[in-house]
Write an enzyme that holds these catalytic residues in place. Structure first.
Site, PDB file in Angstrom:
ATOM      1  N   ARG A  15       0.853  -1.195   0.000  1.00  0.00           N
ATOM      2  CA  ARG A  15       0.000   0.000   0.000  1.00  0.00           C
ATOM      3  C   ARG A  15       0.892   1.249   0.000  1.00  0.00           C
ATOM      4  O   ARG A  15       2.124   1.151   0.016  1.00  0.00           O
ATOM      5  CB  ARG A  15      -0.917   0.004   1.238  1.00  0.00           C
ATOM      6  N   ASN A  89      11.646   0.445   1.633  1.00  0.00           N
ATOM      7  CA  ASN A  89      10.526   1.375   1.835  1.00  0.00           C
ATOM      8  C   ASN A  89       9.726   1.103   3.106  1.00  0.00           C
ATOM      9  O   ASN A  89       9.204   2.035   3.717  1.00  0.00           O
ATOM     10  CB  ASN A  89       9.598   1.300   0.610  1.00  0.00           C
ATOM     11  N   SER A 141      12.938  10.351   5.879  1.00  0.00           N
ATOM     12  CA  SER A 141      11.838  11.276   6.188  1.00  0.00           C
ATOM     13  C   SER A 141      12.454  12.613   6.573  1.00  0.00           C
ATOM     14  O   SER A 141      13.589  12.650   7.078  1.00  0.00           O
ATOM     15  CB  SER A 141      11.021  10.735   7.369  1.00  0.00           C
ATOM     16  N   TYR A 154      11.413   7.135  15.661  1.00  0.00           N
ATOM     17  CA  TYR A 154      11.274   7.260  14.201  1.00  0.00           C
ATOM     18  C   TYR A 154      12.357   8.184  13.635  1.00  0.00           C
ATOM     19  O   TYR A 154      13.008   7.866  12.627  1.00  0.00           O
ATOM     20  CB  TYR A 154       9.879   7.799  13.897  1.00  0.00           C
ATOM     21  N   ALA A 156      15.270   8.927  14.916  1.00  0.00           N
ATOM     22  CA  ALA A 156      16.584   8.275  15.015  1.00  0.00           C
ATOM     23  C   ALA A 156      16.744   7.235  13.903  1.00  0.00           C
ATOM     24  O   ALA A 156      17.808   7.129  13.285  1.00  0.00           O
ATOM     25  CB  ALA A 156      16.738   7.619  16.392  1.00  0.00           C
TER      26      ALA A 156
END
Ligand code: NAD
Length: 244
Positions: A15, A89, A141, A154, A156
């Site tokens: 997804r 991903n 990100s 997240y 880190a």
């Protein structure tokens, strides 16, 4: 690089960004290995892949366990007999303010977002080194660059992925291997679909382009990085100007 008949493995492609990326590679003629931790692909994705006559295979594996990550590397390589492009991903969040974050939730996010890409890249890279070519793209990100309240684990993990990307790029360059990262901002996805209107408005205030990004816009960037033979070690931000 022409994607026709190239073999690509995309983790977490049932997804969101991963699924959009799989469709994009498949539509350009790449042999596409999709991965996720559900038993089978969602019906609508399978239909979309069939509609573009994709040459694809789906592999299910839990990335939180070293052994299943290793098995995935082996199984994926055996599907078409090689892998030209690896897209790390798959990713998860387990948000909590720093003072309340449990070490187990820190580890869980690091394991899937950083340790699994490390192990998978290492095993796939070993074989890419023998074929003297290969491309790896990691999904980071903007949070990995700027940090974010409630996302110590997240942030880190994504900062770690950027460091991993630059190191693979340096170590792989003379052996025909490139490695880059994409750092999305706020993208329309299952995660953002559940935000309240008030939170969405607050987010949009911070985005100069005044909208969330589309999964296809991130997928386009991943495909661009896979194809361009003269870019390595970079992190491309796709965030509508949020972090200018
Ligand atoms: P998503 O939550 O829609 O999909 C995650 C995928 O990862 C799914 O296919 C799922 O099966 C897989 N996955 C999760 N846990 C797994 C596990 N234990 N084992 C195997 N597979 C597992 O994700 P998304 O929003 O499309 O994001 C994709 C990537 O982009 C992630 O790395 C995410 O951190 C990053 N990212 C997303 C955004 C955003 O706004 N959506 C922003 C910045 C970065």
């Amino acid at each position: 690089m022409d994607l026709k008949d190239k073999v690509v493995l995309i983790t977490g492609s049932t997804r969101g960004i991963g699924a959009a990326t799989a469709k994009s590679f498949a539509s350009q003629g790449a042999k596409t290995i999709l991965h996720g931790h559900r038993q089978a692909l969602p019906e609508n994705l399978e239909e979309a892949l069939k509609a573009i006559k994709a040459d694809y295979k789906y592999l299910s594996a839990d990335l939180s366990d070293d052994d299943t990550v290793k098995q995935l590397a082996k199984d994926a390589w055996n599907v078409f007999g090689n892998i030209d492009i690896l897209i790390n991903n798959a990713g998860i969040t387990k948000d909590k303010l720093m003072m309340g974050m449990k070490a187990a939730d820190f580890d869980a996010v690091i394991n899937i977002n950083l340790r699994a890409p490390f192990i998978l890249s290492q095993l796939i890279m070993k074989k890419m080194l023998k074929q003297k070519s290969g491309v790896i793209v990691n999904l980071a990100s903007i949070v990995g660059i700027h940090g974010n309240v409630g996302q110590a684990n997240y942030a880190a993990s994504k900062a770690g992925l950027i460091g991993l990307t630059k190191t693979i790029a340096q170590e792989g360059a003379l052996r025909g291997i490139r490695c880059n990262a994409v750092a999305p901002g706020m993208i329309e996805s299952d995660m953002t679909a559940n935000l309240s209107d008030r939170v969405k408005e607050q987010i949009l205030e911070k985005i100069p382009l005044k909208r969330l990004g589309l999964t296809d816009e991130v997928a386009d960037t991943i495909v661009f990085l896979a194809k361009n033979d003269y870019i390595t070690g970079q992190t491309i931000i796709v965030d509508g100007g949020m972090t200018i």
